[in-house]
Design an enzyme around this catalytic site. Structure first.
Site, PDB file in Angstrom:
ATOM      1  N   ARG A  63       0.846  -1.211   0.000  1.00  0.00           N
ATOM      2  CA  ARG A  63       0.000   0.000   0.000  1.00  0.00           C
ATOM      3  C   ARG A  63       0.875   1.252   0.000  1.00  0.00           C
ATOM      4  O   ARG A  63       0.473   2.311  -0.451  1.00  0.00           O
ATOM      5  CB  ARG A  63      -0.979  -0.006   1.188  1.00  0.00           C
ATOM      6  CG  ARG A  63      -1.855   1.235   1.265  1.00  0.00           C
ATOM      7  CD  ARG A  63      -3.131   1.053   2.085  1.00  0.00           C
ATOM      8  NE  ARG A  63      -2.938   0.307   3.301  1.00  0.00           N
ATOM      9  CZ  ARG A  63      -2.364   0.787   4.418  1.00  0.00           C
ATOM     10  NH1 ARG A  63      -1.931   2.024   4.463  1.00  0.00           N
ATOM     11  NH2 ARG A  63      -2.232   0.008   5.478  1.00  0.00           N
TER      12      ARG A  63
ATOM     13  N   TYR B 220     -16.772  14.677 -17.083  1.00  0.00           N
ATOM     14  CA  TYR B 220     -17.230  13.295 -17.033  1.00  0.00           C
ATOM     15  C   TYR B 220     -18.266  13.174 -15.893  1.00  0.00           C
ATOM     16  O   TYR B 220     -18.073  13.740 -14.805  1.00  0.00           O
ATOM     17  CB  TYR B 220     -16.026  12.367 -16.793  1.00  0.00           C
ATOM     18  CG  TYR B 220     -16.406  10.949 -16.524  1.00  0.00           C
ATOM     19  CD1 TYR B 220     -17.121  10.220 -17.460  1.00  0.00           C
ATOM     20  CD2 TYR B 220     -16.072  10.328 -15.329  1.00  0.00           C
ATOM     21  CE1 TYR B 220     -17.505   8.912 -17.213  1.00  0.00           C
ATOM     22  CE2 TYR B 220     -16.430   9.017 -15.066  1.00  0.00           C
ATOM     23  CZ  TYR B 220     -17.154   8.319 -16.017  1.00  0.00           C
ATOM     24  OH  TYR B 220     -17.527   7.038 -15.757  1.00  0.00           O
TER      25      TYR B 220
ATOM     26  N   LYS C 221      -8.257   4.086 -20.251  1.00  0.00           N
ATOM     27  CA  LYS C 221      -8.524   4.497 -21.628  1.00  0.00           C
ATOM     28  C   LYS C 221      -7.251   4.357 -22.482  1.00  0.00           C
ATOM     29  O   LYS C 221      -6.710   3.282 -22.572  1.00  0.00           O
ATOM     30  CB  LYS C 221      -9.074   5.926 -21.613  1.00  0.00           C
ATOM     31  CG  LYS C 221     -10.232   6.121 -20.615  1.00  0.00           C
ATOM     32  CD  LYS C 221     -11.419   5.268 -21.000  1.00  0.00           C
ATOM     33  CE  LYS C 221     -12.673   5.456 -20.186  1.00  0.00           C
ATOM     34  NZ  LYS C 221     -12.591   5.614 -18.761  1.00  0.00           N
TER      35      LYS C 221
ATOM     36  N   ASP D 250      -7.630  16.852 -16.006  1.00  0.00           N
ATOM     37  CA  ASP D 250      -7.902  15.473 -16.421  1.00  0.00           C
ATOM     38  C   ASP D 250      -7.557  15.390 -17.908  1.00  0.00           C
ATOM     39  O   ASP D 250      -8.252  15.970 -18.753  1.00  0.00           O
ATOM     40  CB  ASP D 250      -9.385  15.140 -16.171  1.00  0.00           C
ATOM     41  CG  ASP D 250      -9.749  13.722 -16.597  1.00  0.00           C
ATOM     42  OD1 ASP D 250      -9.067  13.166 -17.473  1.00  0.00           O
ATOM     43  OD2 ASP D 250     -10.743  13.173 -16.063  1.00  0.00           O
TER      44      ASP D 250
HETATM   45  C1  LIG Z   1     -12.442  12.027 -18.836  1.00  0.00           C
HETATM   46  C2  LIG Z   1     -12.597  10.903 -17.865  1.00  0.00           C
HETATM   47  N1  LIG Z   1     -12.050  11.015 -16.656  1.00  0.00           N
HETATM   48  C3  LIG Z   1     -12.168  10.032 -15.735  1.00  0.00           C
HETATM   49  C4  LIG Z   1     -12.876   8.885 -16.004  1.00  0.00           C
HETATM   50  C5  LIG Z   1     -12.988   7.831 -14.959  1.00  0.00           C
HETATM   51  O1  LIG Z   1     -12.101   6.800 -15.239  1.00  0.00           O
HETATM   52  P1  LIG Z   1     -12.280   5.303 -14.687  1.00  0.00           P
HETATM   53  O2  LIG Z   1     -13.448   4.711 -15.413  1.00  0.00           O
HETATM   54  O3  LIG Z   1     -10.974   4.657 -14.990  1.00  0.00           O
HETATM   55  O4  LIG Z   1     -12.537   5.420 -13.228  1.00  0.00           O
HETATM   56  C6  LIG Z   1     -13.467   8.724 -17.266  1.00  0.00           C
HETATM   57  C7  LIG Z   1     -14.228   7.495 -17.564  1.00  0.00           C
HETATM   58  O5  LIG Z   1     -14.868   7.375 -18.592  1.00  0.00           O
HETATM   59  C8  LIG Z   1     -13.327   9.764 -18.222  1.00  0.00           C
HETATM   60  O6  LIG Z   1     -13.891   9.667 -19.449  1.00  0.00           O
END
Ligand SMILES: Cc1ncc(COP(=O)(O)O)c(C=O)c1O
Length: 408
Positions: free
Chosen positions: A55, A109, A207, A182
């Site tokens: 951890r 998101y 992704k 992000d």
């Molecule tokens: C722009 C963006 N940020 C964060 C996330 C969250 O990622 P995760 O599904 O790996 O938790 C997503 C998920 O689709 C996303 O499109």
């Protein structure tokens, strides 16, 4: 070294005894011991590098973290079990010992929105939304809210607006706030937000970074300044990415620059083809010279690399037509997510933006005929042929049906 080289080499080949594994193994051990307790004590005290408990740090996860930090030009990275865990970690770190306020982009998101409004807001954090593509309005919101941090996405979903990260970092810093970005949709191949002044970069590694639809993961990349707070929070909360997932993610990142080239080339071809179709009333794609953020795109993204996601509106279509179109696809996968080697398609009104009232969706420009494609690395002709046959199979328009009322 260039990004393509870093992607293949960074983080790997730690010496073990008198031999060196050519790629980082999966360290499934949860604990590590030393010849003497003195040695372990020094590791616990962070006086010497080493592992004690997974951890606190795991060699496979650390290798992946070093790899992504190298690509982003960052000094520290923390991998997490999902992109959402990475966003949570970064926001908590940015709020620690600072103002209890966040200004966030108005198009985020869906679960990020939920994290802000359902988790942080009830715990006393003031949350305000503003349009990052309108820097004057955004600055007015930041000046008024005096937030601890500003949170934006490099490319918004599903309308693919491109945020001026360079201007936003100036705005955030002018008002004493950190900039959290992000960068899931752009990846370090298209844009490295730290170079434009961002304080923390967040990825859903699920992704493009991992890229093969087989890993759920996330990562926060930052500079030395924020290492202690992120490290302390990560050790306490335990959002760690497991060793097996770290291995897969690292393996994926090795081909990220190569994949992004093909993703972007294919997306440009798909967007151009869609623009010529009578059955398509709008195409949203950052490579379009008429894109509302064309100036930002030209300033921040490399030539010919405008992203791998394209959204478009099927002319006059509602739920019935969109469902028929999606059901007719034979190659493009109808599934939630993006950034995989295979092309994927999603219906925002039914999935990512399902929880919004139909009027709210319309206000955001997310119509009932809008679909989003994450263009894969297959042959572009095959992707286009599949979209074409599914459009032909969709058939004539029906009387419109409101989403939401039937979307259960
Ligand atoms: C722009 C963006 N940020 C964060 C996330 C969250 O990622 P995760 O599904 O790996 O938790 C997503 C998920 O689709 C996303 O499109």
């Amino acid at each position: 070294m260039k990004l393509n080289t870093l992607a293949v080499h960074a983080g790997d080949r730690k010496k073990l005894g008198n031999y060196v594994p050519v790629t980082t193994p999966i360290y499934s051990a949860t604990s590590f011991f030393y010849d003497s307790l003195e040695d372990l004590d020094r590791v616990f005290a962070d006086e010497v590098p080493g592992e004690n408990y997974s951890r606190y740090g795991n060699p496979t996860a650390r290798a992946f973290e070093a790899q992504v930090a190298a690509l982003e030009g960052g000094e520290a990275a923390f991998s997490t079990s999902s992109g959402m865990a990475a966003l949570h970690l970064a926001l908590l770190a940015a709020l620690t010992d600072r103002r209890r306020s966040v200004v966030a982009a108005n198009a985020l998101y869906g679960q990020t929105l939920t994290l802000l409004t359902k988790l942080l807001e009830p715990s006393g954090v003031a949350v305000r939304f503003a349009d990052p593509c309108d820097p004057a309005a955004f600055e007015a919101a930041v000046a008024e809210a005096k937030p601890a941090c500003v949170l934006v996405e490099t490319v918004s979903n599903p309308l693919l607006r491109v945020a001026p990260i360079d201007k936003l970092s100036e705005i955030a810093h002018r008002h004493g706030a950190l900039l959290l970005v992000d960068a899931t949709f752009s990846t370090p191949v298209l844009l490295r937000p730290l170079e434009h002044g961002a304080d923390m970069v967040i990825h859903s590694a699920t992704k493009f970074l991992a890229g093969h639809g087989d890993v759920l993961g996330g990562v926060v990349v930052t500079n030395e300044e924020f290492r202690p707070v992120l490290q302390s929070l990560a050790r306490t909360l335990g959002p760690n990415l497991g060793p097996f997932e770290s291995y897969l993610a690292m393996r994926g990142v090795k081909t990220l620059p190569l994949r992004m080239e093909r993703h972007c080339q294919n997306a440009a071809r798909v967007a151009s083809w869609l623009g010529d179709q009578a059955g398509v009333s709008a195409v949203h794609y950052p490579g379009d010279p008429r894109h509302p953020d064309a100036e930002t795109v030209a300033r921040l993204l490399p030539q010919g690399m405008r992203g791998a996601v394209v959204s478009f509106e099927l002319r006059g279509a509602g739920r019935g037509e969109v469902f028929r179109f999606l059901d007719a696809l034979k190659l493009v996968v109808r599934a939630t997510s993006l950034g995989d080697v295979h092309s994927m398609i999603l219906y925002p009104a039914m999935s990512s933006h399902r929880d919004l009232a139909p009027k709210h969706r319309q206000r955001l420009g997310i119509t009932d005929g809008l679909v989003r494609v994450s263009v894969g690395i297959e042959a572009a002709e095959d992707i286009i042929a599949d979209l074409a046959q599914a459009m032909a199979a969709m058939g004539p328009l029906e009387a419109p049906v409101a989403i939401g009322s039937q979307a259960q």
